[in-house]
Write an enzyme that holds these catalytic residues in place. Structure first.
Site, PDB file in Angstrom:
ATOM      1  NE  ARG A 388      91.798  46.285 -51.137  1.00 23.31           N
ATOM      2  CZ  ARG A 388      91.750  46.553 -52.323  1.00 23.31           C
ATOM      3  NH1 ARG A 388      91.955  46.571 -53.584  1.00 23.31           N
ATOM      4  NH2 ARG A 388      91.007  48.732 -52.550  1.00 23.31           N
ATOM      5  CG  HIS A 448      87.771  48.126 -45.690  1.00 25.68           C
ATOM      6  ND1 HIS A 448      88.553  48.660 -44.266  1.00 25.68           N
ATOM      7  CD2 HIS A 448      88.516  47.878 -46.145  1.00 25.68           C
ATOM      8  CE1 HIS A 448      89.974  48.759 -44.609  1.00 25.68           C
ATOM      9  NE2 HIS A 448      89.788  48.263 -45.777  1.00 25.68           N
ATOM     10  NE  ARG A 578     100.148  54.301 -46.618  1.00 24.08           N
ATOM     11  CZ  ARG A 578      99.073  53.838 -46.744  1.00 24.08           C
ATOM     12  NH1 ARG A 578      98.791  52.984 -45.886  1.00 24.08           N
ATOM     13  NH2 ARG A 578      97.528  54.302 -47.380  1.00 24.08           N
ATOM     14  CG  HIS A 606      97.523  48.045 -44.035  1.00 19.86           C
ATOM     15  ND1 HIS A 606      96.805  47.652 -44.199  1.00 19.86           N
ATOM     16  CD2 HIS A 606      96.908  49.018 -45.374  1.00 19.86           C
ATOM     17  CE1 HIS A 606      95.577  47.449 -44.779  1.00 19.86           C
ATOM     18  NE2 HIS A 606      95.467  48.482 -45.497  1.00 19.86           N
TER      19      HIS A 606
END
Length: 698
Positions: A388, A448, A578, A606
């Site tokens: 991203r 990823h 999380r 994250h």
């Protein structure tokens, strides 16, 4: 769902770790995360506008939850592929439980909005004005705004045999209008649909000269359309106008056996807007016969219906209000002293690894690293993974510049990054036009991992490698909002491993044999299991053992069972998870030694950090992967060690220990799958991990 724990459970190898009672359903666990986000809107220690933002984030999260999770469960139910999950639940049972929980949560959400946040904001001078409260001056301005800005782009659709019910875009704002009278052609249809174009803002600020009261005054687009809907039907009268929206299946299935993945994805992106319906939201004052009409048109049941007391699209309420006391205190991310005034980042990295803890420390050094490489005549090649990046990306700009400057630029672009497919396709096109080599990774495996490799010739003519590896994406916006780690290094062993992974991604051959990195789908899963097992054996031998891990999600069965065995052996285990966690802590004889906490705060947690005592040779790893099957089995991921002892010490405290001390934003997972806020005792210092890091690092 409360676990039923057998009385005869004992901490030995005979325990059946496949017992469904030992696991939490993943969809219900994710739903629990969203409920924790919602509860942040009730935390009076948070600034008011930030509390409102948490309420809106809950809406956005729930949109994706229905688009992906609920849609997937409904598909399994309809296609009769509903085999029990690890926790033993069937799709139909999960959907019923989700419906009950979400209906209750949505009622609470609108109660918080209408009865708590909006009145509190009004007392601070921020008003979201209802139609019945408009002044005559405001009514006049709204009428003019509707006539000039809204009316020209609206397209009312009467419902009759020549105008069947329209195909409405996923999550679009629409109105169902009941009409009285006949139109110009003598038709008396009785019903019409008015879609609100997505080009229109959902929240409009009234100019200060209209509301000369020093307040921030906003009007909803829906209110403007409600007030003037009859203007869309000359000669007729609108007897009712009710907002609604439908949520659709937005998951994409792309055949991997295609000639051009980018072209195939473009077609699927169009289909995403019109997937199968999964949820109907409608104003709670809508008459029952119109609700039933909409349910019938969308082929949905009562369990899929959500009647709301307010705007149906709360996620579009995000607005910028210039009232500092209602917002978080701004901060400036720190740039490490070693590189703040350095002429060349390469020279600094040659002297030792640089660790960056975002967002507390700036992402600019990474951007500048690439910018310097793009213009440095000594740089020969740049290789980078892009999962991203965003549409206006400095990273893409510098890669383009590097390619135009004659560098050998290779970009591994993951086109299937969910909800970022379109921007990634555009980024790939830009890089190709600049002369970069663009590949889309490996068929069947999402790429990823977060890696950048720079090949440079030093002053003596020798080839040197420089790498950046991280836990987060190369997206300059999210680096200000997410907690993530990045490592700049010229360590030859690490850089060689990164180079081998790039060759693996762009070429063909056997799995790369790496010296330091673990990577999926090859060695990461087994490597983690070996590290957990090492701690288990240490504990069984009566030696000190310890595991601390911070991940976004924990769903992998083998990892969970390895942790259960470690707990049975007496290994103290702290997990900071999380979101989804399917492991049940605190089960007698199974997970007595496991504690699980979740941190929900100003920044989205994250980072993926793993600590193992490892017989006193403490090992700390940073990773792009969560402890999920998809990350460990079906993706290309990297997990890299931190070799510098000082950096290991930093990460142990900043990335793990301070989060274990948090008694402000921490939620503790109970064995029944529920979460309770971490206890705070009078007289104890209030510790907020993210605030501690802000004060320590900025």
């Amino acid at each position: 769902m409360t676990a039923s724990i057998p009385d005869d459970v004992t901490p030995n190898a005979t325990t059946d770790l496949d017992n469904p009672d030992y696991y939490i359903n993943r969809e219900l666990s994710l739903l629990q995360f969203n409920l924790r986000v919602l509860e942040q809107a009730m935390d009076e220690r948070q600034p008011l506008m930030e509390r409102l933002n948490f309420l809106l984030i809950f809406s956005s999260n729930m949109d994706e939850f229905f688009e992906i999770r609920v849609a997937g469960l409904q598909n399994r139910l309809q296609t009769n592929t509903g085999q029990p999950t690890l926790d033993g639940m069937l799709p139909g049972d999960i959907l019923k439980r989700i419906s009950a929980i979400v209906h209750e949560a949505v009622t609470r959400q609108y109660h918080i909005l209408n009865d708590i946040l909006l009145p509190a904001l009004a007392s601070e001078g921020v008003h979201f004005l209802r139609r019945e409260n408009w002044t005559s001056e405001q009514e006049t301005w709204v009428k003019r705004y509707f006539r000039d800005q809204i009316y020209p782009v609206l397209t009312p659709i009467a419902l009759d045999p020549a105008h069947p019910f329209p195909r409405l875009v996923n999550k679009s704002l629409n109105f169902i209008v009941s009409l009285d009278g006949k139109d110009a052609f003598g038709r008396q249809t009785g019903l019409a649909i008015v879609p609100a174009p997505r080009s229109l803002p959902r929240l409009i600020r009234i100019p200060d000269d209209i509301c000369d009261d020093g307040n921030d005054n906003f009007v909803f687009l829906s209110s403007m359309i409600h007030a003037h809907v009859s203007d869309l039907f000359p000669g007729m009268k609108a007897t009712g106008c009710y907002q609604f929206r439908v949520t659709r299946n937005a998951d994409m299935e792309v055949d991997e056996d295609v000639d051009d993945l980018a072209l195939a994805l473009k077609g699927e992106l169009l289909m995403r807007r019109y997937g199968d319906e999964v949820r109907l939201e409608v104003a709670d004052n809508c008459p029952r016969h119109l609700i039933e009409y909409l349910l019938q048109k969308f082929e949905l049941g009562e369990e899929d219906l959500y009647e709301v007391n307010g705007p149906v699209n709360l996620a579009r309420m995000f607005t910028d209000v210039k009232r500092p006391r209602l917002r978080y205190t701004p901060f400036t991310p720190r740039v490490p002293a070693r590189i703040k005034n350095a002429e060349s980042i390469f020279d600094v990295v040659d002297q030792g690894d640089i660790l960056l803890n975002h967002p507390f420390e700036s992402f600019n050094p990474v951007v500048n690293y690439l910018a310097e490489a793009a213009r440095d005549p000594k740089v020969l090649a740049i290789k980078q993974t892009l999962y991203r990046t965003g549409t206006n990306s400095e990273i893409l700009d510098h890669l383009e510049t590097a390619a135009r400057n004659g560098k050998e630029v290779t970009a591994v672009v993951e086109l299937r990054a969910r909800f970022d497919e379109e921007s990634n396709i555009e980024g790939a096109r830009r890089l190709q036009e600049a002369g970069a080599i663009v590949v889309y990774g490996i068929v069947g495996y999402k790429t990823h991992s977060k890696m950048m490799l720079i090949i440079r010739r030093d002053a003596n003519g020798n080839i040197r490698r420089y790498a950046h590896m991280g836990t987060g994406n190369y997206h300059t916006k999210t680096t200000k909002l997410y907690t993530d780690y990045g490592l700049l290094t010229s360590d030859e062993g690490l850089c060689q491993d990164v180079h081998k992974i790039f060759l693996e991604l762009t070429g063909m051959g056997k799995a790369a044999r790496l010296k330091q990195l673990m990577h999926s789908p090859f060695t990461l899963h087994s490597g983690l299991l070996e590290l957990i097992d090492f701690e288990t054996q240490e504990a069984l031998a009566g030696r000190k053992a310890r595991i601390i891990a911070k991940v976004n999600s924990l769903t992998d069965p083998q990892i969970m069972q390895a942790l259960y065995r470690a707990s049975q052996a007496g290994v103290p285990i702290d997990l900071i998870v999380r979101g989804m966690c399917c492991l049940r802590p605190g089960l007698p004889g199974v997970s007595d030694n496991i504690r699980v906490r979740s941190i929900i705060g100003r920044f989205l947690e994250h980072t993926r950090v793993h600590y193992f005592h490892h017989g006193g040779e403490e090992r700390i790893y940073l990773s792009s992967a969560d402890w999920m099957e998809r990350n460990l089995i079906n993706r290309v991921e990297t997990c890299f060690p931190i070799n510098d002892p000082k950096l290991r010490e930093r990460i142990l405290y900043e990335g793990l220990e301070v989060y274990l001390q948090d008694n402000s934003q921490a939620w503790l997972l109970q064995s029944d799958g529920s979460y309770l806020r971490a206890p705070f005792n009078e007289g104890e210092p209030l510790i907020t991990a993210q605030q501690v890091l802000l004060e320590r690092l900025t």
